[in-house]
Design an enzyme around this catalytic site. Structure first.
Site, short mmCIF file in Angstrom:
data_model
loop_
_atom_site.label_atom_id
_atom_site.label_comp_id
_atom_site.label_asym_id
_atom_site.label_seq_id
_atom_site.Cartn_x
_atom_site.Cartn_y
_atom_site.Cartn_z
N ASP A 97 0.73 -1.21 -0.06
CA ASP A 97 0.08 0.04 -0.18
C ASP A 97 1.00 1.24 0.11
OD1 ASP A 97 -2.33 1.64 0.51
OD2 ASP A 97 -1.88 1.76 2.44
N ASP A 101 -0.24 5.17 0.87
CA ASP A 101 -0.63 6.09 2.31
C ASP A 101 -0.26 5.50 3.53
OD1 ASP A 101 -1.99 8.74 0.62
OD2 ASP A 101 -2.12 6.71 -0.61
#
Length: 350
Positions: free
Chosen positions: A150, A152
C-alpha cells in the site's frame, strides 16, 4: 542456565549470533526455572531420526511447521513471557539471521490455534513494544519474490488525500471520511468519491507541493535495496493517486505502481476520479497479475498494508503483513510490524 541469572540478558548475549546455526537445529527448552540449549544437531540426522529424543520431537510436532521470529535484543524474560502469553511451545532454535546490522532468532514452535496465537502475539508486541512474528512457511529472502505495498501510511508517512484537502481548505471534512474508510466502517469506493468531490476546483499545483515534501516511511529505501539484491520485484497498489504512486515508482525504481487518477481540467481538480477505482478487489488482483507476469511462485508473494482496504490483498499473498495498522487489520494479518521501520520485513522472510 538458571533463569534467574540470565532473565535480563538479551538472546544475542546468551546465544551469540553465528553462521554455524544455519542448517542445524539447536534444541531449546525454556522453563520457569531454566534455559536449556543442547549442542546443534545436523538437520539431516534429525530427518533420519538417529536419536530417540529426535524421534520423539518429530512425532509430537505439528504437521505444519511454525516459526517464531524475534530480534536478538529480546531478553530471555521477554521470550519466556511471550511464549507463555501466546500459548506457544518452543522446541528448537533453527536459525539466526544477520540482516541490516540486526540479528533475528527463528524458533520452531507448536501451538493449538494459529490464529489465536497470532492475535495474542500482536497484542503482546504492542503492549511490550517489541517486534515478533509467528510464521507458517514464510517466503525466502534468498529466492526471487514479489512484494506489493500500500502507499499512504505504509510506504509514505502521510495520507496524500488528507494533505491535498488541508491545502485546499477542506482538511477536517476529508480526514474524517478517510478514517472511517481505514477502519472498514465505510465502503472504500464510496468514501473515495465523497472525498475527491470535496476537492473540486482545488489548484493542480497543490499536488506538486505534496509530492515535493512527501515523507518516505523509515526503512523503505533499505527494504527496497535489500529485496532487489535478491532478485525481488516490488510494486505499489494504492487507493491513493497516480500522481504520487508514479513519483515513488520513479524515485525508488519500482516494478510497478497502480492507483487512482485524479481528473484535472484547466489546471484545477474537477472533483472526479478518471477510470475505474482501485479498491480492495483491484489490489488483490494486482498482486496475482504481477506474480504471473514475473513468473513467481505464490509461495514467494508478500503484501503489506495498514487499512481495511488492504485485507484482500494481504489475504491473497503467501504472507500478509500489517504495518502500524488499524486493529481490524492486526487481527487478520499473518504478521505485523508495529514499532520498527519497513526494513523489519527482511527478518520476517526465511
Amino acid at each position: 542456565m538458571p533463569l534467574e541469572s540470565i532473565n535480563h540478558l538479551a538472546l544475542e548475549l546468551c546465544i551469540p549470533p553465528s553462521a554455524t546455526i544455519t542448517g542445524n537445529l539447536c534444541f531449546f527448552q525454556l522453563t520457569d526455572t531454566d534455559l536449556k540449549v543442547e549442542a546443534a544437531v545436523c538437520a539431516a540426522d534429525i530427518a533420519r531420526g538417529k536419536t530417540e529424543e529426535t524421534q520423539q520431537q518429530t512425532t509430537t510436532a505439528s504437521q505444519d511447521t511454525l516459526e517464531l521470529v524475534v530480534f536478538g535484543q529480546t531478553t530471555v524474560d521477554q521470550l519466556y513471557r511471550l511464549a507463555d502469553s501466546c500459548r506457544l511451545d518452543i522446541n528448537a532454535l533453527t536459525r539466526i539471521n544477520l540482516r541490516n546490522k540486526l540479528s533475528s532468532y527463528r524458533f520452531s514452535v507448536r501451538c493449538e490455534n494459529l490464529q489465536t496465537s497470532r492475535q495474542l502475539l500482536a497484542q503482546f508486541s504492542l503492549t511490550h513494544q517489541l517486534e515478533a512474528a509467528l510464521l507458517k512457511d514464510a517466503p525466502s529472502l534468498n529466492e526471487p519474490g514479489l512484494l506489493v505495498m500500500d502507499m499512504d501510511s505504509t510506504t509514505i508517512e502521510i495520507e496524500c488525500i488528507d494533505e491535498i484537502a488541508a491545502l485546499a481548505g477542506v482538511g477536517q471534512q476529508v480526514a474524517e471520511v478517510t478514517e472511517l474508510a481505514m477502519q472498514g466502517k465505510l465502503d472504500f469506493a464510496q468514501s473515495l468519491v465523497q472525498r475527491v468531490a470535496r476537492l473540486k476546483d482545488a489548484p493542480e499545483s497543490i499536488l506538486a507541493q505534496v509530492a515535493r515534501d512527501i515523507p518516505l516511511m523509515p526503512g523503505l529505501e533499505t527494504l527496497v535495496a535489500g529485496l532487489k539484491q535478491h532478485g525481488w520485484r516490488i510494486a505499489i497498489a494504492s487507493g491513493g493517486f497516480t500522481y504520487f504512486s508514479d513519483h515513488l515508482c520513479r524515485l525508488l525504481a519500482l516494478d510497478g505502481a497502480f492507483a487512482n487518477e485524479l481528473e484535472i481540467s484547466g489546471g484545477k481538480l474537477t472533483g472526479n476520479v478518471s477510470g475505474d477505482i482501485v479498491d480492495a478487489k483491484v489490489k488483490a488482483e494486482t498482486l496475482n497479475l504481477l506474480s504471473q507476469k514475473f513468473s513467481l511462485s505464490h509461495s514467494q508473494t508478500v503484501a503489506m498494508g495498514d487499512g481495511a482496504n488492504d485485507l484482500l490483498m494481504m489475504g491473497s499473498a503467501a504472507l500478509g503483513v500489517a504495518y502500524k495498522a488499524k486493529p481490524l487489520v492486526l487481527e487478520q494479518a499473518d504478521a505485523s510490524i508495529n514499532h520498527s521501520g519497513l526494513d523489519c520485513l527482511l527478518h520476517w522472510l526465511a
